[in-house]
Design a protein around this motif. Structure first.
Motif, PDB file in Angstrom:
ATOM      1  N   LEU A  86       0.939  -1.229  -0.041  1.00 19.58           N
ATOM      2  CA  LEU A  86      -0.011  -0.031   0.098  1.00 19.58           C
ATOM      3  C   LEU A  86       0.820   1.176   0.303  1.00 19.58           C
ATOM      4  CD1 LEU A  86      -2.766   1.347   0.201  1.00 19.58           C
ATOM      5  CD2 LEU A  86      -2.624   1.269   2.701  1.00 19.58           C
ATOM      6  N   GLU A  87       1.965   1.139   0.716  1.00 15.78           N
ATOM      7  CA  GLU A  87       2.987   2.453   0.923  1.00 15.78           C
ATOM      8  C   GLU A  87       3.555   2.754  -0.467  1.00 15.78           C
ATOM      9  OE1 GLU A  87       6.199   4.254   3.744  1.00 15.78           O
ATOM     10  OE2 GLU A  87       5.808   2.450   3.917  1.00 15.78           O
ATOM     11  N   HIS A  88       3.898   1.478  -1.076  1.00 11.92           N
ATOM     12  CA  HIS A  88       4.621   1.756  -2.466  1.00 11.92           C
ATOM     13  C   HIS A  88       3.571   2.205  -3.391  1.00 11.92           C
ATOM     14  CE1 HIS A  88       8.715   0.413  -1.667  1.00 11.92           C
ATOM     15  NE2 HIS A  88       8.470  -0.945  -1.200  1.00 11.92           N
TER      16      HIS A  88
ATOM     17  N   LEU B  40      -5.780   6.141   1.844  1.00 13.23           N
ATOM     18  CA  LEU B  40      -4.907   7.466   2.097  1.00 13.23           C
ATOM     19  C   LEU B  40      -4.985   7.363   3.634  1.00 13.23           C
ATOM     20  CD1 LEU B  40      -5.849   9.648  -0.495  1.00 13.23           C
ATOM     21  CD2 LEU B  40      -3.611   8.629  -0.284  1.00 13.23           C
ATOM     22  N   THR B  41      -6.369   7.336   4.276  1.00 17.92           N
ATOM     23  CA  THR B  41      -6.269   7.391   5.657  1.00 17.92           C
ATOM     24  C   THR B  41      -5.603   6.406   6.597  1.00 17.92           C
ATOM     25  OG1 THR B  41      -8.502   8.516   5.688  1.00 17.92           O
ATOM     26  CG2 THR B  41      -7.752   7.585   7.630  1.00 17.92           C
ATOM     27  N   TYR B  42      -5.301   5.402   5.972  1.00 19.77           N
ATOM     28  CA  TYR B  42      -4.770   4.246   6.832  1.00 19.77           C
ATOM     29  C   TYR B  42      -3.074   4.518   6.669  1.00 19.77           C
ATOM     30  CZ  TYR B  42      -3.065  -0.325   8.090  1.00 19.77           C
ATOM     31  OH  TYR B  42      -2.517  -1.498   8.857  1.00 19.77           O
ATOM     32  N   TYR B  43      -2.717   5.040   5.414  1.00 17.95           N
ATOM     33  CA  TYR B  43      -1.438   5.455   5.273  1.00 17.95           C
ATOM     34  C   TYR B  43      -0.935   6.768   6.286  1.00 17.95           C
ATOM     35  CZ  TYR B  43       2.431   7.917   3.066  1.00 17.95           C
ATOM     36  OH  TYR B  43       3.833   8.570   3.088  1.00 17.95           O
ATOM     37  N   ILE B  44      -2.011   7.729   6.242  1.00 14.38           N
ATOM     38  CA  ILE B  44      -1.602   8.635   7.125  1.00 14.38           C
ATOM     39  C   ILE B  44      -1.580   8.252   8.622  1.00 14.38           C
ATOM     40  CG2 ILE B  44      -2.656  11.022   7.855  1.00 14.38           C
ATOM     41  CD1 ILE B  44      -3.685  11.161   4.862  1.00 14.38           C
TER      42      ILE B  44
ATOM     43  N   LEU C  14       2.619   6.934   7.763  1.00 15.72           N
ATOM     44  CA  LEU C  14       3.237   8.167   7.725  1.00 15.72           C
ATOM     45  C   LEU C  14       4.033   8.521   8.958  1.00 15.72           C
ATOM     46  CD1 LEU C  14       4.190  10.749   6.160  1.00 15.72           C
ATOM     47  CD2 LEU C  14       1.811  11.617   6.881  1.00 15.72           C
ATOM     48  N   PRO C  15       3.518   8.334  10.256  1.00 10.27           N
ATOM     49  CA  PRO C  15       4.131   8.620  11.478  1.00 10.27           C
ATOM     50  C   PRO C  15       5.571   7.997  11.639  1.00 10.27           C
ATOM     51  CG  PRO C  15       1.773   8.428  11.839  1.00 10.27           C
ATOM     52  CD  PRO C  15       1.937   7.904  10.557  1.00 10.27           C
ATOM     53  N   VAL C  16       5.801   6.743  11.198  1.00 12.06           N
ATOM     54  CA  VAL C  16       6.876   6.123  11.196  1.00 12.06           C
ATOM     55  C   VAL C  16       7.957   6.652  10.290  1.00 12.06           C
ATOM     56  CG1 VAL C  16       8.086   3.687  10.851  1.00 12.06           C
ATOM     57  CG2 VAL C  16       5.698   4.022  11.649  1.00 12.06           C
TER      58      VAL C  16
ATOM     59  N   TYR D 197       2.275  13.559   1.080  1.00  8.51           N
ATOM     60  CA  TYR D 197       2.266  13.820   2.375  1.00  8.51           C
ATOM     61  C   TYR D 197       3.392  13.724   3.173  1.00  8.51           C
ATOM     62  CZ  TYR D 197      -2.708  13.188   1.183  1.00  8.51           C
ATOM     63  OH  TYR D 197      -3.984  13.339   0.642  1.00  8.51           O
ATOM     64  N   LEU D 198       4.371  12.702   2.892  1.00 11.05           N
ATOM     65  CA  LEU D 198       5.599  12.846   3.689  1.00 11.05           C
ATOM     66  C   LEU D 198       6.375  14.137   3.412  1.00 11.05           C
ATOM     67  CD1 LEU D 198       7.631  11.335   5.288  1.00 11.05           C
ATOM     68  CD2 LEU D 198       8.467  10.313   3.261  1.00 11.05           C
TER      69      LEU D 198
END
Length: 372
Positions: free
Chosen positions: A11-13, A72-76, A80-82, A324-325
């Motif tokens: 998902l991140e990729h 996107l919400t799952y990623y954010i 993303l915090p990591v 977002y990053l």
């Protein structure tokens, strides 16, 4: 919503590739990622699971996948915090060097900061400073009166957050440089460290009742001081880089772009977008989470900073496909550097009495001594 660690990486990729290309991402492309180490068939199975979970979707039958708002919400929320924590404390954008050129409490500096953020992020940037309550407004650190000529002096005022204002003031011709400097000393002695709202009205009223040129001149100086320092209480909104939305495929439709630009032109849009943000950790809002329906296709990364009394809010607006990053890291780094750079600039307001009567009584005696 349970997905495996590998599916999280997929998902991140997928999101990162989609941000870069603005095109659906296929399983063959994802299978080439070195940290996955699986075949295209395995990736296809994982994508099917992610689609079933509502995190990705296929815009066309033969196309790859794109993230949904839920994806996107799952990623954010989870991924993303990591990434931000891994890069915490670094300044790859050079904001620290840029800040050495000026002070954030200057209007030109604030506007330059927003311009710099927009240029660096490639997105519209905004800054919002809410109006300060009277008890939060500037405190006089010191004032200087410089004798220029008979009847003319320069008033220089410095507040506790190092704002500097200068004003030409008229003096009665009967007041020479010696008397002017005595007035300067008196005002510094009695007003230094006191908030504007505490002394302005009662001291002006008191001086109105006093006779003579000295009281008249002191009252004139007080009026100019109050006018200059009271600007600290105004609301400030800056927006820069709105036309950078033209670089985003999502806004090449004139109607879509017009809706967003019209929304940003409304007086309350930026305050409504940013006012609720209180912490320095970046906050990301998607589409329907934004307060204007015209921004449903947008996303926003925002944060807040605190320098002394000043509470500022920063934001970057873009399509939901924004990076977002980079955006969150840019704002996070900016706030860290700002607060560190100006940490020693905020002076503490000394304790003061609630009763001005002793101050005014003493001031009256001092004026009488000068006249005599």
């Amino acid at each position: 919503m349970g997905i495996t660690e590998r599916q999280e990486r997929i998902l991140e990729h997928l999101i990162c590739d989609y941000v870069d290309s603005a095109e659906p991402v296929g399983s063959r492309t994802l299978s080439k990622k070195k940290d996955l180490g699986v075949s295209a068939a395995t990736v296809r199975n994982d994508l099917s699971d992610l689609e079933e979970a509502g995190l990705v979707m296929a815009p066309h039958t033969s196309a790859g996948r794109i993230p949904t708002d839920e994806g996107l919400t799952y990623y954010i929320t989870h991924l993303l915090p990591v990434r931000l924590a891994e890069q915490h404390g670094t300044d790859p954008f050079g904001i620290g060097q840029w800040l050495t050129a000026g002070k954030l409490n200057d209007d030109n500096m604030r506007l330059a900061l927003v311009d710099w953020l927009a240029k660096t992020a490639g997105l519209p940037a905004m800054l919002y400073l809410p109006a300060l309550a009277p008890e939060e407004q500037a405190v006089l650190a010191r004032l200087n009166l410089i004798f220029l000529a008979p009847g003319r002096a320069l008033l220089v005022m410095v507040t506790d957050d190092e704002q500097v204002n200068s004003e030409l003031v008229d003096m009665p011709l009967s007041i020479g440089e010696k008397e002017m400097l005595i007035i300067e000393g008196l005002l510094n002695h009695y007003l230094r460290g006191l908030p504007l709202h505490y002394w302005r009205a009662p001291l002006a009223e008191f001086l109105q009742q006093q006779e003579g040129d000295l009281a008249c001149f002191a009252r004139h100086v007080i009026d100019r001081l109050g006018e200059a320092i009271s600007h600290d209480g105004r609301r400030v909104v800056y927006v820069s880089g709105t036309l950078k939305l033209l670089d985003q495929p999502e806004f090449r439709n004139p109607d879509s772009l017009r809706r967003v630009l019209n929304a940003l032109e409304q007086e309350e849009t930026v305050p409504n977008l940013l006012a609720s943000i209180s912490g320095s950790a970046p906050v990301i809002r998607l589409g329907v989470e934004l307060p204007d329906d015209a921004l449903d296709d947008c996303a926003m990364v925002c944060t807040a900073y605190h320098i002394g009394r000043q509470r500022g809010h920063l934001g970057l607006l873009g399509p939901k496909r924004m990076n977002y990053l980079i955006s969150a890291r840019l704002l996070q780094t900016t706030v860290q550097v700002l607060e560190e750079a100006f940490r020693d600039k905020a002076m503490l307001v000394p304790e003061h009495q609630n009763d001005l009567a002793p101050l005014l009584h003493s001031f009256a005696w001092q004026l009488r001594d000068i006249r005599s």
